[in-house]
Design a protein around this motif. Structure first.
Motif, PDB file in Angstrom:
ATOM      1  N   ILE A  36       0.954  -1.120  -0.030  1.00  0.00           N
ATOM      2  CA  ILE A  36      -0.021   0.001   0.069  1.00  0.00           C
ATOM      3  C   ILE A  36       0.770   1.137   0.029  1.00  0.00           C
ATOM      4  CG2 ILE A  36      -1.656   1.439   1.340  1.00  0.00           C
ATOM      5  CD1 ILE A  36      -2.552  -1.555   2.301  1.00  0.00           C
ATOM      6  N   VAL A  37       0.669   2.395  -0.846  1.00  0.00           N
ATOM      7  CA  VAL A  37       1.234   3.316  -1.068  1.00  0.00           C
ATOM      8  C   VAL A  37       0.436   4.652  -0.439  1.00  0.00           C
ATOM      9  CG1 VAL A  37       2.537   4.937  -2.592  1.00  0.00           C
ATOM     10  CG2 VAL A  37       2.346   2.424  -3.135  1.00  0.00           C
ATOM     11  N   PRO A  38       0.677   5.244   0.614  1.00  0.00           N
ATOM     12  CA  PRO A  38      -0.270   6.076   1.287  1.00  0.00           C
ATOM     13  C   PRO A  38       0.018   7.464   0.612  1.00  0.00           C
ATOM     14  CG  PRO A  38       1.578   5.763   2.721  1.00  0.00           C
ATOM     15  CD  PRO A  38       1.639   4.808   1.549  1.00  0.00           C
ATOM     16  N   ASP A  52       3.847  -9.011 -13.176  1.00  0.00           N
ATOM     17  CA  ASP A  52       3.204 -10.179 -13.052  1.00  0.00           C
ATOM     18  C   ASP A  52       2.955 -10.473 -11.489  1.00  0.00           C
ATOM     19  OD1 ASP A  52       2.377 -10.617 -15.456  1.00  0.00           O
ATOM     20  OD2 ASP A  52       3.798 -12.000 -16.077  1.00  0.00           O
ATOM     21  N   GLU A  53       3.872 -10.059 -10.689  1.00  0.00           N
ATOM     22  CA  GLU A  53       4.057 -10.332  -9.298  1.00  0.00           C
ATOM     23  C   GLU A  53       3.756  -9.368  -8.357  1.00  0.00           C
ATOM     24  OE1 GLU A  53       7.663 -11.705 -10.403  1.00  0.00           O
ATOM     25  OE2 GLU A  53       6.868 -13.778 -10.906  1.00  0.00           O
ATOM     26  N   LEU A  54       3.622  -8.149  -8.822  1.00  0.00           N
ATOM     27  CA  LEU A  54       3.647  -6.971  -7.821  1.00  0.00           C
ATOM     28  C   LEU A  54       2.557  -5.792  -8.376  1.00  0.00           C
ATOM     29  CD1 LEU A  54       4.735  -5.312  -5.333  1.00  0.00           C
ATOM     30  CD2 LEU A  54       6.545  -4.375  -6.816  1.00  0.00           C
ATOM     31  N   THR A  55       1.741  -5.542  -7.565  1.00  0.00           N
ATOM     32  CA  THR A  55       1.159  -4.378  -7.707  1.00  0.00           C
ATOM     33  C   THR A  55       1.156  -3.467  -6.463  1.00  0.00           C
ATOM     34  OG1 THR A  55      -0.731  -5.977  -8.607  1.00  0.00           O
ATOM     35  CG2 THR A  55      -1.545  -3.736  -7.629  1.00  0.00           C
ATOM     36  N   LEU A  56       1.218  -2.080  -6.766  1.00  0.00           N
ATOM     37  CA  LEU A  56       0.970  -0.956  -6.110  1.00  0.00           C
ATOM     38  C   LEU A  56      -0.312  -0.530  -5.638  1.00  0.00           C
ATOM     39  CD1 LEU A  56       4.491   0.878  -6.490  1.00  0.00           C
ATOM     40  CD2 LEU A  56       4.031  -0.930  -5.048  1.00  0.00           C
ATOM     41  N   ASP A  57      -0.752  -0.527  -4.527  1.00  0.00           N
ATOM     42  CA  ASP A  57      -2.131  -0.204  -4.252  1.00  0.00           C
ATOM     43  C   ASP A  57      -2.153   1.357  -3.420  1.00  0.00           C
ATOM     44  OD1 ASP A  57      -3.450  -2.422  -5.120  1.00  0.00           O
ATOM     45  OD2 ASP A  57      -2.972  -3.546  -3.250  1.00  0.00           O
ATOM     46  N   PHE A  58      -2.658   2.290  -4.274  1.00  0.00           N
ATOM     47  CA  PHE A  58      -2.580   3.679  -3.731  1.00  0.00           C
ATOM     48  C   PHE A  58      -3.797   3.780  -2.854  1.00  0.00           C
ATOM     49  CE2 PHE A  58       0.348   3.526  -7.062  1.00  0.00           C
ATOM     50  CZ  PHE A  58       1.247   4.439  -6.832  1.00  0.00           C
ATOM     51  N   ASP A  59      -3.668   4.519  -1.825  1.00  0.00           N
ATOM     52  CA  ASP A  59      -4.636   4.734  -0.615  1.00  0.00           C
ATOM     53  C   ASP A  59      -4.337   6.021  -0.290  1.00  0.00           C
ATOM     54  OD1 ASP A  59      -6.304   4.395   1.346  1.00  0.00           O
ATOM     55  OD2 ASP A  59      -5.266   2.957   2.368  1.00  0.00           O
ATOM     56  N   ASP A  60      -5.613   6.860  -0.237  1.00  0.00           N
ATOM     57  CA  ASP A  60      -5.581   8.243   0.399  1.00  0.00           C
ATOM     58  C   ASP A  60      -6.389   8.496   1.571  1.00  0.00           C
ATOM     59  OD1 ASP A  60      -8.217   8.186  -0.721  1.00  0.00           O
ATOM     60  OD2 ASP A  60      -7.728   9.780  -2.361  1.00  0.00           O
ATOM     61  N   ARG A  61      -6.753   7.345   2.234  1.00  0.00           N
ATOM     62  CA  ARG A  61      -7.735   7.417   3.443  1.00  0.00           C
ATOM     63  C   ARG A  61      -6.680   8.071   4.554  1.00  0.00           C
ATOM     64  NH1 ARG A  61      -9.470   1.573   4.139  1.00  0.00           N
ATOM     65  NH2 ARG A  61      -7.399   1.450   3.310  1.00  0.00           N
ATOM     66  N   LEU A  62      -5.389   7.901   4.590  1.00  0.00           N
ATOM     67  CA  LEU A  62      -4.780   8.392   5.929  1.00  0.00           C
ATOM     68  C   LEU A  62      -3.714   9.539   5.422  1.00  0.00           C
ATOM     69  CD1 LEU A  62      -3.980   4.912   7.576  1.00  0.00           C
ATOM     70  CD2 LEU A  62      -5.770   6.618   8.166  1.00  0.00           C
ATOM     71  N   GLY A  63      -3.772  10.004   4.326  1.00  0.00           N
ATOM     72  CA  GLY A  63      -2.950  11.047   3.894  1.00  0.00           C
ATOM     73  C   GLY A  63      -1.633  10.300   3.410  1.00  0.00           C
ATOM     74  N   ALA A  64      -0.821  11.529   2.855  1.00  0.00           N
ATOM     75  CA  ALA A  64       0.522  11.078   2.245  1.00  0.00           C
ATOM     76  C   ALA A  64       1.570  11.019   3.138  1.00  0.00           C
ATOM     77  CB  ALA A  64       0.722  12.084   1.133  1.00  0.00           C
ATOM     78  N   ALA A  85     -10.463  -0.535  -6.706  1.00  0.00           N
ATOM     79  CA  ALA A  85     -10.717  -1.830  -6.034  1.00  0.00           C
ATOM     80  C   ALA A  85     -10.878  -1.531  -4.479  1.00  0.00           C
ATOM     81  CB  ALA A  85      -9.496  -2.838  -6.379  1.00  0.00           C
ATOM     82  N   GLY A  86     -12.167  -1.384  -3.845  1.00  0.00           N
ATOM     83  CA  GLY A  86     -12.213  -1.105  -2.426  1.00  0.00           C
ATOM     84  C   GLY A  86     -11.669   0.335  -2.405  1.00  0.00           C
ATOM     85  N   PRO A  87     -10.830   0.693  -1.456  1.00  0.00           N
ATOM     86  CA  PRO A  87     -10.314   1.854  -1.151  1.00  0.00           C
ATOM     87  C   PRO A  87      -9.060   2.295  -1.825  1.00  0.00           C
ATOM     88  CG  PRO A  87      -9.715   0.455   0.681  1.00  0.00           C
ATOM     89  CD  PRO A  87     -10.655  -0.365  -0.347  1.00  0.00           C
ATOM     90  N   PHE A  88      -8.615   1.444  -2.570  1.00  0.00           N
ATOM     91  CA  PHE A  88      -7.287   1.279  -3.666  1.00  0.00           C
ATOM     92  C   PHE A  88      -7.676   1.629  -5.018  1.00  0.00           C
ATOM     93  CE2 PHE A  88      -6.966  -2.004  -0.130  1.00  0.00           C
ATOM     94  CZ  PHE A  88      -6.294  -1.229   0.619  1.00  0.00           C
ATOM     95  N   VAL A  89      -6.614   2.318  -5.693  1.00  0.00           N
ATOM     96  CA  VAL A  89      -6.228   2.188  -7.031  1.00  0.00           C
ATOM     97  C   VAL A  89      -4.933   1.610  -7.208  1.00  0.00           C
ATOM     98  CG1 VAL A  89      -6.220   3.795  -9.028  1.00  0.00           C
ATOM     99  CG2 VAL A  89      -7.415   4.564  -7.433  1.00  0.00           C
ATOM    100  N   PRO A  90      -5.082   0.385  -8.146  1.00  0.00           N
ATOM    101  CA  PRO A  90      -3.948  -0.353  -8.099  1.00  0.00           C
ATOM    102  C   PRO A  90      -3.128   0.080  -9.221  1.00  0.00           C
ATOM    103  CG  PRO A  90      -5.978  -1.482  -8.875  1.00  0.00           C
ATOM    104  CD  PRO A  90      -6.563  -0.382  -8.420  1.00  0.00           C
ATOM    105  N   VAL A  91      -1.926  -0.281  -9.511  1.00  0.00           N
ATOM    106  CA  VAL A  91      -0.918  -0.043 -10.339  1.00  0.00           C
ATOM    107  C   VAL A  91       0.048  -1.527 -10.539  1.00  0.00           C
ATOM    108  CG1 VAL A  91       1.029   0.902 -11.553  1.00  0.00           C
ATOM    109  CG2 VAL A  91      -0.987   2.356 -10.428  1.00  0.00           C
TER     110      VAL A  91
END
Length: 121
Positions: free
Chosen positions: A9-11, A44-56, A34-40
């Motif tokens: 997760i990337v805040p 094939d093995e790694l996704t970074l899920d961007f999440d802005d619920r707790l700030g940067a 996807a839920g609270p995340f925007v995935p990149v």
């Protein structure tokens, strides 16, 4: 069993903006929320899920890339006006040549440093 980092997760302050920015640097598409995340999906093995619920929060994400992906990231940084340079916290608009390859650090508005390098130093 082999251990593989699957996702992290990337805040950030704005998950849509940040996901689109990294996707553009990598030459890929940001995924649908996807839920609270925007995935990149990085590969094939790694996704970074961007999440802005707790700030940067500043962070550092390093990518070993091929020359084509390096050129895409550097071109995107140049065109977008992002801060970038040859070393962490350096905005000299230069690349480094550690280990005989090319390397650059590109910072997003939240202070996240994305490092792209073409060979392991």
């Amino acid at each position: 069993m082999t251990v593989v980092l699957n996702h992290t997760i990337v805040p950030v302050a704005d998950k849509e903006r940040s996901a689109r920015l990294l996707a553009a640097l990598l030459g890929v598409e940001a995924g649908e929320p996807a839920g609270p995340f925007v995935p990149v999906r990085v590969n094939d093995e790694l996704t970074l899920d961007f999440d802005d619920r707790l700030g940067a929060r500043p962070g550092h994400y390093a990518f070993l890339v091929d020359d084509v992906t390096f050129d895409v990231a550097l071109d995107q940084a140049r065109r977008s006006g992002l801060a970038w340079g040859s070393a962490p916290r350096t905005v000299d608009r230069q690349i480094n040549h550690l280990g005989g390859g090319r390397g650059v650090y590109i910072r997003d508005p939240d202070g996240i440093a994305y490092e792209f390098f073409t060979t392991v130093p």
